[in-house]
Design a protein around this motif. Structure first.
Motif, short mmCIF file in Angstrom:
data_model
loop_
_atom_site.label_atom_id
_atom_site.label_comp_id
_atom_site.label_asym_id
_atom_site.label_seq_id
_atom_site.Cartn_x
_atom_site.Cartn_y
_atom_site.Cartn_z
N LEU A 311 0.86 -1.23 0.11
CA LEU A 311 0.11 -0.16 0.06
C LEU A 311 0.82 1.31 -0.04
O LEU A 311 0.58 2.33 -0.38
CB LEU A 311 -1.04 0.01 1.03
N TRP A 315 1.42 1.37 -4.65
CA TRP A 315 0.03 1.71 -4.74
C TRP A 315 -0.43 2.05 -6.06
O TRP A 315 0.00 2.33 -6.96
CB TRP A 315 0.18 3.12 -4.15
N GLY A 317 -4.20 1.53 -6.21
CA GLY A 317 -5.84 1.79 -5.85
C GLY A 317 -6.13 0.40 -5.27
O GLY A 317 -7.22 0.27 -5.16
N GLN A 318 -5.36 -0.45 -4.51
CA GLN A 318 -5.71 -1.71 -3.94
C GLN A 318 -6.87 -1.40 -2.70
O GLN A 318 -6.98 -0.28 -2.27
CB GLN A 318 -4.57 -2.41 -3.10
N GLY A 319 -7.61 -2.15 -2.43
CA GLY A 319 -8.65 -1.90 -1.52
C GLY A 319 -7.99 -2.61 -0.02
O GLY A 319 -6.99 -2.38 0.12
N VAL A 320 -9.05 -2.78 0.56
CA VAL A 320 -8.64 -3.25 2.18
C VAL A 320 -7.92 -4.57 2.27
O VAL A 320 -8.23 -5.42 1.52
CB VAL A 320 -10.04 -3.20 3.00
N ASN A 322 -7.12 -7.39 4.86
CA ASN A 322 -7.42 -7.84 6.09
C ASN A 322 -6.29 -8.72 6.59
O ASN A 322 -5.61 -9.32 5.89
CB ASN A 322 -8.49 -8.83 5.64
N GLU A 328 -7.84 -4.19 9.73
CA GLU A 328 -7.90 -3.96 8.42
C GLU A 328 -7.18 -2.80 8.18
O GLU A 328 -6.58 -1.95 9.06
CB GLU A 328 -9.32 -3.30 7.99
N ARG A 330 -5.83 0.09 5.27
CA ARG A 330 -6.16 0.67 3.89
C ARG A 330 -5.44 2.26 3.81
O ARG A 330 -5.07 2.68 4.90
CB ARG A 330 -7.66 0.92 3.72
N ARG A 331 -5.19 2.41 2.54
CA ARG A 331 -4.64 3.89 2.16
C ARG A 331 -5.90 4.87 2.11
O ARG A 331 -6.60 4.23 1.20
CB ARG A 331 -3.49 3.55 0.97
N GLN A 332 -5.62 5.95 2.59
CA GLN A 332 -6.65 6.99 2.53
C GLN A 332 -6.13 8.34 2.69
O GLN A 332 -5.82 8.70 3.87
CB GLN A 332 -7.85 6.55 3.85
#
Length: 341
Positions: A311, A315, A317-320, A322, A328, A330-332
């Motif tokens: 991430l 990067w 645009g990968q999702g969460v 687990n 979890e 995530r990148r945000q």
């Protein structure tokens, strides 16, 4: 005439560890009440009845009184073999014959989590923790030898778990509770010490059972390596463990210091600052963050951390991601968010 060289070696190793225990528990002079010496500390030996732990028990029984330390013993009955209760009682009698006090046998129920070896280890340490608390012990001595260390390094190498796994067993763990005096002593020396002192020993059949990974490594893997590479493999692997531990400790310290520098004012991890860290440091920061968020350390493997690392470094645009423990990642908005889902 002095003791046999094998006996002298195990006693010296135990004496050094007992000095360490005393140094760790002795308060500064200005904190000691006048005319009130502290009570003698208690050190327990975890004894299965095998050669390694019986040699350790005998050395503890010899050295502890000379240093004003009380010495006791605990044997854990895993209940995995017929007659285990009888054998545990025999070990208690042997420890009492060495004048250890208190001595006790503790029966445990071995679960299934992580496989038979891991489950037995978890049950054993839980029992030893409880015994140490019950008796107020300052330390518990474990009989792991240099050979055990070499096996642990090879198992870590086979798992591909990284430098921390290659560092094997530490001489001191459990916040100082567990001490391993024999990590620089080979298994043969411990057995020889028992023989010359006429100490009866019990050879656990599980140690030769090919159903167990460590048993196969001990009786097939290591001999094959020594045949191919020559003698000295065990010593080299034990040396690798110490060098790896030094490196891993230094990287862990670096990661702990770097953690604060890669966060914003609200404590969120900043991807651009994480990216600037060396990979070994960055992955340690990520692992620490995942564990802090609730991911169990024993279930968080290198592959999990690598996925989180992507991430930052890959990067797309990968999702969460687990992680164990319902955590979890995530990148945000340029930040890495790691929390329980």
């Amino acid at each position: 005439m002095g003791p046999h060289p094998a006996v002298a070696a195990i006693r010296l190793a135990v004496r050094r560890v007992l000095h360490d225990v005393l140094n760790d528990i002795t308060p500064p002079n200005n904190l000691t009440p006048p005319h009130e010496p502290p009570p003698p500390p208690l050190v327990l030996v975890a004894c299965s009845g095998g050669a390694d732990s019986m040699a350790l028990a005998s050395a503890l029984a010899f050295e502890a009184p000379k240093l004003g330390i009380r010495a006791g013993g605990v044997t854990v009955d895993h209940g995995l073999q017929e007659g285990s209760e009888t054998r545990a009682a025999e070990v208690v009698n042997r420890l009492a014959a060495l004048r250890l006090d208190p001595v006790e046998a503790v029966a445990v129920t071995v679960g299934r989590d992580g496989g038979p070896e891991a489950a037995a280890r978890d049950a054993r340490y839980a029992a030893l923790d409880a015994a140490a608390e019950r008796h107020g012990a300052a330390a518990v001595l474990l009989g792991h030898t240099r050979d055990d260390q070499a096996e642990t390094v090879l198992l870590g190498l086979a798992r591909g778990s990284g430098i921390r796994s290659l560092s094997g067993m530490a001489a001191v763990t459990g916040a100082g509770r567990y001490r391993r005096p024999f990590l620089q002593i080979d298994r043969q020396t411990a057995r020889k010490a028992c023989m010359v002192q006429s100490l009866p020993v019990w050879d656990d059949p599980h140690n030769t059972d090919p159903a167990y990974t460590r048993s196969r490594l001990r009786h097939e893997g290591l001999p094959a390596l020594e045949k191919a590479l020559g003698k000295g493999v065990v010593e080299a692997l034990a040396r690798t463990a110490q060098l790896s531990r030094d490196d891993a400790d230094a990287l862990d310290d670096w990661a702990a210091e770097a953690d604060a520098s890669v966060r914003d004012d609200s404590g969120q991890l900043l991807c651009v600052k994480l990216y600037a860290l060396p990979p070994a440091v960055r992955r340690r920061v990520l692992r620490r963050a995942a564990i802090t968020a609730g991911s169990p350390a024993g279930s968080l493997f290198a592959r999990h951390v690598e996925e989180v690392d992507r991430l930052i470094t890959g990067w797309r645009g990968q999702g969460v991601i687990n992680l164990p423990g319902r955590v979890e990642a995530r990148r945000q908005g340029g930040r890495l968010v790691i929390r329980q889902g």
